[in-house]
Every structure is written in structure tokens, then in C-alpha cells.
Scaffold this motif. Structure first.
Motif, PDB file in Angstrom:
ATOM      1  N   ASN A   1       0.529  -1.479  -0.023  1.00 29.26           N
ATOM      2  CA  ASN A   1      -0.086  -0.208  -0.123  1.00 29.26           C
ATOM      3  C   ASN A   1       1.078   1.321  -0.147  1.00 29.26           C
ATOM      4  N   ASN A   2       2.166   1.183   0.900  1.00 29.11           N
ATOM      5  CA  ASN A   2       2.820   2.647   0.610  1.00 29.11           C
ATOM      6  C   ASN A   2       3.796   2.676   0.132  1.00 29.11           C
ATOM      7  N   VAL A   3       3.878   1.489  -0.467  1.00 31.18           N
ATOM      8  CA  VAL A   3       5.171   1.872  -1.921  1.00 31.18           C
ATOM      9  C   VAL A   3       3.619   1.963  -3.815  1.00 31.18           C
ATOM     10  N   SER A   4       2.487   1.664  -3.876  1.00 31.16           N
ATOM     11  CA  SER A   4       2.090   2.043  -4.805  1.00 31.16           C
ATOM     12  C   SER A   4       1.303   3.026  -4.615  1.00 31.16           C
ATOM     13  N   ASN A   5       0.948   4.225  -3.214  1.00 32.95           N
ATOM     14  CA  ASN A   5       0.381   5.425  -3.429  1.00 32.95           C
ATOM     15  C   ASN A   5       1.848   6.266  -4.235  1.00 32.95           C
ATOM     16  N   LEU A   6       3.250   5.964  -3.916  1.00 35.31           N
ATOM     17  CA  LEU A   6       4.275   6.678  -4.179  1.00 35.31           C
ATOM     18  C   LEU A   6       4.172   6.310  -6.197  1.00 35.31           C
ATOM     19  N   GLY A   7       3.577   4.946  -6.167  1.00 34.49           N
ATOM     20  CA  GLY A   7       3.384   4.516  -7.699  1.00 34.49           C
ATOM     21  C   GLY A   7       3.125   4.964  -8.165  1.00 34.49           C
ATOM     22  N   GLY A   8       2.067   5.359  -7.978  1.00 33.62           N
ATOM     23  CA  GLY A   8       0.755   5.752  -9.248  1.00 33.62           C
ATOM     24  C   GLY A   8       1.278   7.393  -9.413  1.00 33.62           C
ATOM     25  N   LEU A   9       2.143   8.004  -8.894  1.00 31.96           N
ATOM     26  CA  LEU A   9       2.435   9.245  -9.165  1.00 31.96           C
ATOM     27  C   LEU A   9       4.113   9.075 -10.147  1.00 31.96           C
ATOM     28  N   MET A  10       4.470   8.088 -10.710  1.00 31.88           N
ATOM     29  CA  MET A  10       5.766   7.326 -11.354  1.00 31.88           C
ATOM     30  C   MET A  10       5.693   7.689 -12.516  1.00 31.88           C
ATOM     31  N   GLU A  11       5.438   7.721 -13.412  1.00 29.29           N
ATOM     32  CA  GLU A  11       6.178   6.967 -14.582  1.00 29.29           C
ATOM     33  C   GLU A  11       7.230   7.218 -15.872  1.00 29.29           C
ATOM     34  N   ASP A  12       7.837   6.789 -16.587  1.00 34.71           N
ATOM     35  CA  ASP A  12       9.071   5.926 -16.500  1.00 34.71           C
ATOM     36  C   ASP A  12       9.708   5.648 -15.484  1.00 34.71           C
ATOM     37  N   ILE A  13       9.302   4.246 -15.175  1.00 37.56           N
ATOM     38  CA  ILE A  13      10.061   3.701 -14.934  1.00 37.56           C
ATOM     39  C   ILE A  13      11.325   2.694 -15.115  1.00 37.56           C
ATOM     40  N   ASN A  14      12.450   2.784 -14.925  1.00 38.59           N
ATOM     41  CA  ASN A  14      13.626   1.983 -15.305  1.00 38.59           C
ATOM     42  C   ASN A  14      14.116   1.962 -13.839  1.00 38.59           C
ATOM     43  N   LEU A  15      13.875   0.562 -13.577  1.00 37.58           N
ATOM     44  CA  LEU A  15      14.448  -0.604 -12.122  1.00 37.58           C
ATOM     45  C   LEU A  15      15.745  -1.304 -13.536  1.00 37.58           C
ATOM     46  N   GLU A  16      17.050  -1.249 -12.889  1.00 41.21           N
ATOM     47  CA  GLU A  16      18.279  -2.280 -13.781  1.00 41.21           C
ATOM     48  C   GLU A  16      18.091  -2.925 -12.709  1.00 41.21           C
ATOM     49  N   VAL A  17      18.778  -4.558 -12.404  1.00 42.16           N
ATOM     50  CA  VAL A  17      19.225  -5.443 -11.132  1.00 42.16           C
ATOM     51  C   VAL A  17      20.456  -5.579 -11.211  1.00 42.16           C
ATOM     52  N   SER A  18      21.635  -5.267 -10.823  1.00 47.29           N
ATOM     53  CA  SER A  18      23.055  -4.982 -11.550  1.00 47.29           C
ATOM     54  C   SER A  18      24.122  -6.000 -10.498  1.00 47.29           C
ATOM     55  N   GLY A  19      22.930  -6.895  -9.462  1.00 46.89           N
ATOM     56  CA  GLY A  19      24.094  -7.755  -8.191  1.00 46.89           C
ATOM     57  C   GLY A  19      22.902  -8.860  -7.738  1.00 46.89           C
ATOM     58  N   TRP A  20      23.236 -10.406  -8.219  1.00 45.08           N
ATOM     59  CA  TRP A  20      22.618 -11.300  -7.428  1.00 45.08           C
ATOM     60  C   TRP A  20      23.018 -11.884  -7.016  1.00 45.08           C
ATOM     61  N   GLU A  21      22.866 -11.955  -5.447  1.00 52.78           N
ATOM     62  CA  GLU A  21      23.676 -13.156  -4.290  1.00 52.78           C
ATOM     63  C   GLU A  21      22.930 -14.071  -3.755  1.00 52.78           C
TER      64      GLU A  21
END
Length: 231
Positions: free
Chosen positions: A62-82
Motif C-alpha cells: 500500500n505504501n509503495v503503490s501510493n508513491l508508485g501511482g505518481l511515477m512514470e517512465d520507471i526504469n529498474l535495473e538489477v546489477s547484482g544478485w548474490e
């Protein structure tokens, strides 16, 4: 049907399935948009980042979706996975435009440690660390993404971000005059016409009095700006 719609999985999940589910969450930009299924997490999982800490998957979404609703052009890159014995540690960077009048760009890099419960295999701790000070993130929200401000909002917040109070007032004068001072003064005039009195309250202690003062200052500023353009 998702894992969370199959409640018996909350009593346990294999590491392989948990990691696959977390990978799917990252593909959905879960911690930016709140759209992930998050089926690998215990319902009372602890979520902590540089700004806050609390328990509960639904609260997190709920907390994240409230802010996420204001976001456009989201770009998330995962650079590490251990993957380790009791943890999964990731490294990431993301950016997004916020749907605010001055359209600031939010950007950060960091990592998340997902701590698994040894008995159930579910994630019981989700700890985010950012490679930037929280104050710098907040300051970035004042900066318009446009290189050349094209409206009063962008001009105002760029001046605030750059620490120029005079330019901030110049940018704010027109909106203040148009959307605050003029409507309030007009209502005051109508009130005086029908009742013989202005809006309730003492002159400098009310919205009406503040509107007169700000309106006068904004009008002088507008006149100055127009005279500068005509020179």
C-alpha cells in the motif's frame, strides 16, 4: 493463481521457488510500483529502508503503490544478485519521473538484503540500503527534470533547488496573484457588496488580509517583470 492466493504455501516454500518469486517481483518493479505478488514473503515481514521501518507485506504494498501511482517512465535495473545460506542480496538502480506539475526525476542506487526464515523459507526481513543520503533524495524532488523550465512550477522549484529566493518569488508571483490573491479579493468585494462587510476576521489575521498583502507584492513583482521585458 498466485502463491499468496494459495495459503498453504505460507507454511513453507522451497528456496528455489522463493528466489524465482523474488526475481518475478523485481521484473514487476515491486519496490518502486508495489505491483509485485510478493508471495515469497511472510505476512509480518519486516521492511526497513533509510526513511522508515515497519512490518507487514500489505502495508508495504500500500505504501509503495501510493508513491508508485505518481511515477512514470520507471526504469529498474538489477546489477547484482548474490545468494547465500540464509540471505539473498541484490544491487539495483532505478529512476522514474514523478507526475507532479514540475515533473522531478527520482533516481537512486542501492541494494536489498532478503533474509529467509530457516524453517519456512519465507522472507522475514527486507532491508534496503541506498548509496545516497536521504536528504539528497528529498532535495532532488525539488529539481524539475526539464533542462529549460517552461512553466511557473518548474521555474519556482528550480529556483528553490538552486537556493535562489529572489528567483523563487519571481516564479511564484504570477500563480499567487492568479490562483490565490485575485479569487480571495474578489470574494471579499462580493461579500462587501451584499453584506457591507468583508470576509470574517481581523485584517492581517485572515486569509483575506494575507491575500491583500501577497496580492499587492505579487502585482508589483509582475509589473517589474513586464517592465524588464519591455526594455
Amino acid at each position: 493463481m498466485t502463491f499468496r492466493e494459495r495459503p498453504w504455501l505460507q507454511s513453507g516454500i522451497s528456496r528455489k521457488d522463493a528466489v524465482a518469486a523474488i526475481r518475478s517481483d523485481y521484473d514487476s518493479n515491486y519496490f518502486v510500483s508495489g505491483k509485485g505478488d510478493m508471495v515469497a514473503y511472510a505476512d509480518d515481514c519486516l521492511f526497513a529502508d533509510p526513511f522508515a521501518g515497519f512490518n507487514g507485506v500489505e502495508r508495504f504494498k500500500n505504501n509503495v503503490s501510493n508513491l508508485g501511482g505518481l511515477m512514470e517512465d520507471i526504469n529498474l535495473e538489477v546489477s547484482g544478485w548474490e545468494e547465500r545460506e540464509t540471505e539473498l542480496e541484490t544491487k539495483w538502480r532505478f529512476s522514474a519521473l514523478l507526475s507532479l506539475p514540475w515533473r522531478p526525476r527520482l533516481a537512486a542506487s542501492g541494494g536489498t538484503t532478503h533474509v529467509f526464515d530457516e524453517e519456512t523459507g519465507l522472507v522475514v526481513k527486507h532491508i534496503e540500503s541506498w548509496n545516497v543520503e536521504p536528504s539528497a533524495v528529498v532535495k532532488s524532488l525539488l529539481k524539475p527534470s526539464a533542462k529549460k523550465p517552461s512553466n511557473s512550477w518548474e521555474k519556482f522549484f528550480k529556483a528553490v533547488h538552486d537556493g535562489h529566493p529572489g528567483a523563487s518569488w519571481m516564479a511564484a508571483a504570477s500563480p499567487i496573484l492568479r490562483w490565490y490573491a485575485f479569487p480571495v479579493v474578489a470574494l471579499s468585494a462580493v461579500s462587501k457588496g451584499f453584506t457591507g462587510h468583508g470576509l470574517p476576521g481581523t485584517f492581517l489575521g485572515t486569509i483575506e488580509g494575507f491575500a491583500y498583502v501577497l496580492g499587492f507584492a505579487a502585482a508589483i513583482t509582475q509589473f517589474y517583470q513586464l517592465s524588464q521585458k519591455s526594455d
